[in-house]
Design an enzyme around this catalytic site. Structure first.
Site, mmCIF file in Angstrom:
data_model
loop_
_atom_site.group_PDB
_atom_site.id
_atom_site.type_symbol
_atom_site.label_atom_id
_atom_site.label_comp_id
_atom_site.label_asym_id
_atom_site.label_seq_id
_atom_site.Cartn_x
_atom_site.Cartn_y
_atom_site.Cartn_z
ATOM 1 N N HIS A 190 0.007 0.395 -10.654
ATOM 2 C CA HIS A 190 -0.173 -0.385 -11.881
ATOM 3 C C HIS A 190 0.355 -1.805 -11.724
ATOM 4 C CE1 HIS A 190 -0.184 3.849 -13.314
ATOM 5 N NE2 HIS A 190 -1.180 3.382 -14.059
ATOM 6 N N ASP B 228 5.286 2.110 -8.695
ATOM 7 C CA ASP B 228 4.366 3.183 -8.309
ATOM 8 C C ASP B 228 3.275 2.706 -7.361
ATOM 9 O OD1 ASP B 228 2.660 1.731 -9.946
ATOM 10 O OD2 ASP B 228 2.647 3.194 -11.563
ATOM 11 N N SER C 123 -5.147 3.346 -17.988
ATOM 12 C CA SER C 123 -3.831 2.708 -18.022
ATOM 13 C C SER C 123 -3.867 1.240 -17.615
ATOM 14 C CB SER C 123 -2.858 3.467 -17.116
ATOM 15 O OG SER C 123 -3.371 3.547 -15.790
#
Length: 245
Positions: free
Chosen positions: A223, A220, A71
Site C-alpha cells: 500500500h 507491507d 484498499s
C-alpha cells in the site's frame, strides 16, 4: 313573597339569555380568527413548498466522479482519507473549478466478486464518470482469471445499463510473479483486453513508478504512502484530465 320569587326567576332568565348571546358572539369571533390563522399557515406552507422545490433543481447540476475500488482507492494505512489519490484528484478539480464532486467508494480487501455484489447500491450516486479500480486482490489470491474478468465485465455492464452516458475509466493493475509467469502475464493483459472490448479509457498501470519502490510504500510493501498516492494521482490525472475538459 311570591312576587319576589317570580321577580328573581325573571331576572335569572334575562341573565341566561344575555350569557348565551355573549357565548355566541365569542364563538363567532374565535372561529373567524382561526380561519385567518389557517389562511396564513396555508400561505406560509405554499412558500415553503416552493422553496423546497427550487433547491433540488439547483443541486441536480452537480457532476459526480465515483472511484470504485479496493484498499488503494480507500487509502488504507493513511491518517487522512483525503491523502489517497481520489482526494488529491478532488483538490486538482477544485483548483481548476471544474465542478465535479468525487465519491470515494473504496473498500479495503475488496475483490471483483465483492464489487459485483455492491455495484447496484453504489450506482445510487448517479456517476457522471465511473473509475473502476478492482482486481488486485483477486490476483494476490490466485482467483481464476476467467472469473475475475467476468466479474469486471458484469460491473461494466451494470453501469452501462443504468447510466448509458456515464464514462467508465478502467484502472490497469499488475501483480508480482508469485502465481507463476503465465498467470501474471494473463492478469496484466486482462485490463487492456476489457478496455478494448468495451471501448473504455484505460489507466495502463495505476501503481506505475510506485509499485515495488520501498520508499513509496508502507511497511507491507503493497500500500502506497502519502507520497506514493501523489504519484498515483498523477497516473490517474493523465487519463482523467482530457475527459473532464
Amino acid at each position: 313573597m311570591l312576587k319576589n320569587n317570580q321577580l328573581l326567576i325573571h331576572i335569572n332568565n334575562i341573565s341566561q339569555k344575555v350569557f348565551l348571546k355573549f357565548c355566541c358572539v365569542f364563538l363567532l369571533i374565535f372561529m373567524f380568527s382561526c380561519k385567518q390563522d389557517t389562511t396564513k399557515n396555508a400561505t406560509n406552507t405554499e412558500k415553503t413548498t416552493t422553496e423546497i422545490e427550487i433547491n433540488p433543481t439547483e443541486t441536480s447540476s452537480v457532476k459526480t466522479i465515483v472511484f470504485f475500488g479496493d484498499s488503494l482507492t480507500a487509502g488504507y494505512g493513511l491518517e487522512d482519507v483525503n491523502d489517497a489519490f481520489p482526494g488529491i484528484i478532488q483538490q486538482k478539480i477544485d483548483s481548476l473549478e471544474l465542478g465535479y464532486t468525487i465519491v470515494n467508494s473504496g473498500v479495503s480487501g475488496e475483490t471483483t466478486s465483492g464489487g459485483k455484489n455492491r455495484i447496484d447500491w453504489v450506482l445510487n450516486q448517479k456517476p457522471t464518470i465511473f473509475i473502476l479500480e478492482l482486481g488486485a486482490n483477486d490476483g494476490l489470491r490466485g482467483v481464476p482469471l476467467k472469473q475475475s474478468k467476468e466479474n469486471l465485465q458484469a460491473i461494466i455492464d451494470a453501469v452501462k445499463k443504468k447510466y448509458p452516458d456515464t464514462i467508465i475509466v478502467l484502472a490497469g493493475m499488475q501483480i508480482p510473479p508469485n502465481m507463476g509467469q503465465e498467470y501474471t502475464s494473463e492478469f496484466k493483459n486482462m485490463f487492456p483486453d476489457l478496455a478494448k472490448k468495451n471501448d473504455l479509457p484505460l489507466i495502463p498501470f495505476l501503481l506505475e513508478n510506485v509499485g515495488g519502490i520501498s520508499d513509496l510504500n508502507q511497511r507491507d510493501g503493497i500500500h502506497p504512502t502519502k507520497e506514493g498516492h501523489q504519484i498515483l494521482a498523477k497516473n490517474v490525472w493523465a487519463v482523467l484530465k482530457p475527459i473532464l475538459k
